[in-house]
Motif scaffolding. Structure first.
Motif, PDB file in Angstrom:
ATOM      1  N   MET A 277      -8.782  -3.626   7.152  1.00 49.43           N
ATOM      2  CA  MET A 277      -7.400  -3.356   6.814  1.00 49.43           C
ATOM      3  C   MET A 277      -7.257  -1.845   6.598  1.00 49.43           C
ATOM      4  O   MET A 277      -8.084  -1.231   5.949  1.00 49.43           O
ATOM      5  N   ASP A 278      -6.192  -1.274   7.149  1.00 54.23           N
ATOM      6  CA  ASP A 278      -6.036   0.161   6.981  1.00 54.23           C
ATOM      7  C   ASP A 278      -5.542   0.500   5.574  1.00 54.23           C
ATOM      8  O   ASP A 278      -5.063  -0.366   4.836  1.00 54.23           O
ATOM      9  N   ARG A 279      -5.674   1.754   5.197  1.00 52.47           N
ATOM     10  CA  ARG A 279      -5.376   2.191   3.826  1.00 52.47           C
ATOM     11  C   ARG A 279      -3.930   1.926   3.432  1.00 52.47           C
ATOM     12  O   ARG A 279      -3.652   1.517   2.297  1.00 52.47           O
ATOM     13  N   GLY A 280      -2.995   2.162   4.333  1.00 45.44           N
ATOM     14  CA  GLY A 280      -1.585   1.955   4.020  1.00 45.44           C
ATOM     15  C   GLY A 280      -1.265   0.496   3.749  1.00 45.44           C
ATOM     16  O   GLY A 280      -0.543   0.166   2.809  1.00 45.44           O
ATOM     17  N   LYS A 281      -1.799  -0.382   4.577  1.00 41.92           N
ATOM     18  CA  LYS A 281      -1.567  -1.811   4.383  1.00 41.92           C
ATOM     19  C   LYS A 281      -2.218  -2.293   3.094  1.00 41.92           C
ATOM     20  O   LYS A 281      -1.647  -3.114   2.367  1.00 41.92           O
ATOM     21  N   ARG A 282      -3.416  -1.797   2.813  1.00 42.81           N
ATOM     22  CA  ARG A 282      -4.115  -2.171   1.580  1.00 42.81           C
ATOM     23  C   ARG A 282      -3.293  -1.742   0.367  1.00 42.81           C
ATOM     24  O   ARG A 282      -3.121  -2.493  -0.584  1.00 42.81           O
ATOM     25  N   PHE A 283      -2.756  -0.514   0.415  1.00 41.78           N
ATOM     26  CA  PHE A 283      -1.958  -0.025  -0.700  1.00 41.78           C
ATOM     27  C   PHE A 283      -0.676  -0.840  -0.859  1.00 41.78           C
ATOM     28  O   PHE A 283      -0.292  -1.201  -1.978  1.00 41.78           O
ATOM     29  N   ALA A 284      -0.026  -1.160   0.240  1.00 42.80           N
ATOM     30  CA  ALA A 284       1.201  -1.956   0.179  1.00 42.80           C
ATOM     31  C   ALA A 284       0.922  -3.329  -0.423  1.00 42.80           C
ATOM     32  O   ALA A 284       1.682  -3.807  -1.282  1.00 42.80           O
TER      33      ALA A 284
ATOM     34  N   ASP B  41      -6.931   7.122  -3.091  1.00 44.57           N
ATOM     35  CA  ASP B  41      -6.129   5.902  -3.103  1.00 44.57           C
ATOM     36  C   ASP B  41      -5.984   5.363  -4.530  1.00 44.57           C
ATOM     37  O   ASP B  41      -4.914   4.898  -4.916  1.00 44.57           O
ATOM     38  N   ARG B  42      -7.060   5.442  -5.309  1.00 42.54           N
ATOM     39  CA  ARG B  42      -6.976   5.008  -6.706  1.00 42.54           C
ATOM     40  C   ARG B  42      -5.997   5.878  -7.487  1.00 42.54           C
ATOM     41  O   ARG B  42      -5.219   5.375  -8.297  1.00 42.54           O
ATOM     42  N   GLU B  43      -6.010   7.171  -7.233  1.00 45.82           N
ATOM     43  CA  GLU B  43      -5.080   8.079  -7.905  1.00 45.82           C
ATOM     44  C   GLU B  43      -3.638   7.789  -7.482  1.00 45.82           C
ATOM     45  O   GLU B  43      -2.724   7.816  -8.313  1.00 45.82           O
ATOM     46  N   ALA B  44      -3.423   7.496  -6.216  1.00 44.76           N
ATOM     47  CA  ALA B  44      -2.078   7.132  -5.751  1.00 44.76           C
ATOM     48  C   ALA B  44      -1.613   5.853  -6.441  1.00 44.76           C
ATOM     49  O   ALA B  44      -0.440   5.745  -6.831  1.00 44.76           O
ATOM     50  N   ALA B  45      -2.502   4.915  -6.636  1.00 44.87           N
ATOM     51  CA  ALA B  45      -2.152   3.670  -7.329  1.00 44.87           C
ATOM     52  C   ALA B  45      -1.814   3.953  -8.790  1.00 44.87           C
ATOM     53  O   ALA B  45      -0.857   3.374  -9.328  1.00 44.87           O
ATOM     54  N   ARG B  46      -2.567   4.830  -9.435  1.00 50.54           N
ATOM     55  CA  ARG B  46      -2.245   5.212 -10.816  1.00 50.54           C
ATOM     56  C   ARG B  46      -0.865   5.850 -10.887  1.00 50.54           C
ATOM     57  O   ARG B  46      -0.084   5.559 -11.800  1.00 50.54           O
ATOM     58  N   ASN B  47      -0.560   6.720  -9.939  1.00 49.39           N
ATOM     59  CA  ASN B  47       0.764   7.354  -9.899  1.00 49.39           C
ATOM     60  C   ASN B  47       1.854   6.303  -9.709  1.00 49.39           C
ATOM     61  O   ASN B  47       2.910   6.368 -10.342  1.00 49.39           O
ATOM     62  N   PHE B  48       1.608   5.339  -8.841  1.00 47.08           N
ATOM     63  CA  PHE B  48       2.563   4.259  -8.618  1.00 47.08           C
ATOM     64  C   PHE B  48       2.803   3.481  -9.913  1.00 47.08           C
ATOM     65  O   PHE B  48       3.948   3.191 -10.271  1.00 47.08           O
ATOM     66  N   MET B  49       1.735   3.154 -10.621  1.00 48.34           N
ATOM     67  CA  MET B  49       1.877   2.419 -11.874  1.00 48.34           C
ATOM     68  C   MET B  49       2.671   3.232 -12.895  1.00 48.34           C
ATOM     69  O   MET B  49       3.522   2.681 -13.608  1.00 48.34           O
TER      70      MET B  49
ATOM     71  N   GLU C 210     -11.712   1.939  -2.300  1.00 50.16           N
ATOM     72  CA  GLU C 210     -12.982   2.660  -2.252  1.00 50.16           C
ATOM     73  C   GLU C 210     -12.770   4.154  -2.465  1.00 50.16           C
ATOM     74  O   GLU C 210     -13.612   4.832  -3.047  1.00 50.16           O
ATOM     75  N   ASN C 211     -11.643   4.655  -2.009  1.00 49.94           N
ATOM     76  CA  ASN C 211     -11.347   6.081  -1.991  1.00 49.94           C
ATOM     77  C   ASN C 211     -10.682   6.501  -3.295  1.00 49.94           C
ATOM     78  O   ASN C 211      -9.696   5.896  -3.729  1.00 49.94           O
ATOM     79  N   GLU C 212     -11.164   7.576  -3.927  1.00 48.51           N
ATOM     80  CA  GLU C 212     -10.581   8.077  -5.179  1.00 48.51           C
ATOM     81  C   GLU C 212      -9.132   8.509  -4.995  1.00 48.51           C
ATOM     82  O   GLU C 212      -8.312   8.312  -5.897  1.00 48.51           O
TER      83      GLU C 212
END
Length: 51
Positions: free
Chosen positions: A1-8, A31-39, A27-29
């Protein structure tokens, strides 16, 4: 699964309270930081509605 789909998918699950922990979902830091920003943004928008 690509990163964008995983994030969505993770974002959708997060909004319904079923998202896995960030270290499990991403897996990628960056992406984790983007998820923290989203939260943070989601929590801030919920605070605006309550206030």
């Amino acid at each position: 699964m690509d990163r964008g789909k995983r994030f969505a998918l993770w974002s959708f699950l997060h909004m319904f309270g079923s998202a896995p922990d960030l270290d499990v979902a991403f897996e990628n830091e960056e992406d984790r930081e983007a998820a923290r920003n989203f939260m943070d943004l989601l929590a801030a928008s919920e605070g605006e509605r309550a206030g």
